[in-house]
Design a protein around this motif. Sequence first.
Motif, PDB file in Angstrom:
ATOM      1  N   THR A 113     -82.454  14.952 -38.855  1.00 38.02           N
ATOM      2  CA  THR A 113     -82.033  15.994 -37.915  1.00 38.02           C
ATOM      3  C   THR A 113     -82.215  17.350 -38.588  1.00 38.02           C
ATOM      4  N   GLN A 114     -81.769  18.416 -37.902  1.00 36.88           N
ATOM      5  CA  GLN A 114     -81.874  19.738 -38.498  1.00 36.88           C
ATOM      6  C   GLN A 114     -80.849  19.943 -39.611  1.00 36.88           C
ATOM      7  N   LYS A 115     -79.846  19.081 -39.705  1.00 45.83           N
ATOM      8  CA  LYS A 115     -78.848  19.210 -40.768  1.00 45.83           C
ATOM      9  C   LYS A 115     -79.488  18.792 -42.089  1.00 45.83           C
ATOM     10  N   GLU A 146     -91.570  20.995 -38.507  1.00 51.76           N
ATOM     11  CA  GLU A 146     -90.955  21.276 -37.207  1.00 51.76           C
ATOM     12  C   GLU A 146     -91.198  22.730 -36.803  1.00 51.76           C
ATOM     13  N   ASN A 148     -89.932  24.434 -34.177  1.00 57.56           N
ATOM     14  CA  ASN A 148     -88.735  25.115 -33.711  1.00 57.56           C
ATOM     15  C   ASN A 148     -87.706  25.187 -34.842  1.00 57.56           C
ATOM     16  N   ASP A 150     -84.689  25.955 -34.802  1.00 60.87           N
ATOM     17  CA  ASP A 150     -83.391  25.423 -34.391  1.00 60.87           C
ATOM     18  C   ASP A 150     -83.291  23.915 -34.574  1.00 60.87           C
ATOM     19  N   LYS A 151     -84.414  23.271 -34.804  1.00 56.20           N
ATOM     20  CA  LYS A 151     -84.432  21.818 -34.985  1.00 56.20           C
ATOM     21  C   LYS A 151     -84.846  21.420 -36.401  1.00 56.20           C
ATOM     22  N   CYS A 152     -84.890  22.389 -37.309  1.00 56.10           N
ATOM     23  CA  CYS A 152     -85.443  22.124 -38.640  1.00 56.10           C
ATOM     24  C   CYS A 152     -84.454  22.456 -39.754  1.00 56.10           C
ATOM     25  N   HIS A 153     -84.468  21.634 -40.787  1.00 59.46           N
ATOM     26  CA  HIS A 153     -83.604  21.843 -41.949  1.00 59.46           C
ATOM     27  C   HIS A 153     -83.969  23.086 -42.746  1.00 59.46           C
TER      28      HIS A 153
END
Length: 173
Positions: A113-115, A146, A148, A150-153
């Motif tokens: 995930t982005q986390k 990624e 975006n 907002d969707k990337c670590h």
Amino acid sequence: MDKLICTKNQSSQSPQISLSTTSEEEVEDFCKRCNESELPENEYIFTFGYGNRKNYDLFLAYLQNYDIKYVIDVRKNPRAWTRRWYGDKIEEFCFSQNIEYISKIDLGNTSGTQKWMPPNKKKAKAALREVAEITQQGTVLLLCAEMNPDKCHRVDVAEKLAKLVSLPVKHLL
């Protein structure tokens, strides 16, 4: 397009492109907007996600316009669906542009995930310190797959780096 040349300027309002695919006209439009505005030099940590882009045109425009000296690849596995975005190919491309490519797999992500969950926290801290030192030598761009942010670590990585070096972050789309 053989070579895209965009001149570097000095300003706080920078044009950005947010597209899944980028045409030659869109890249030229980006360059035109760069020439009309002023861009800051070495005052940001930049991030970029290549997503499903099929060429380096927009990537090159950003590298040139923001006077990027170091591309820091923050992928755990510097591979992609297309060979063009493999670490060794990006390194070759960066070398041809007189830009240093550095793969920092310790800044990769294991969460899916982005986390950001680095493979090894101790090694990730050391890698962040190394990148912080690099920012003192020239402008850096954190690269990930990624598109975006907002969707990337890379957002978490950039924020931690920003705290170390007291620079703001700018996500190039």
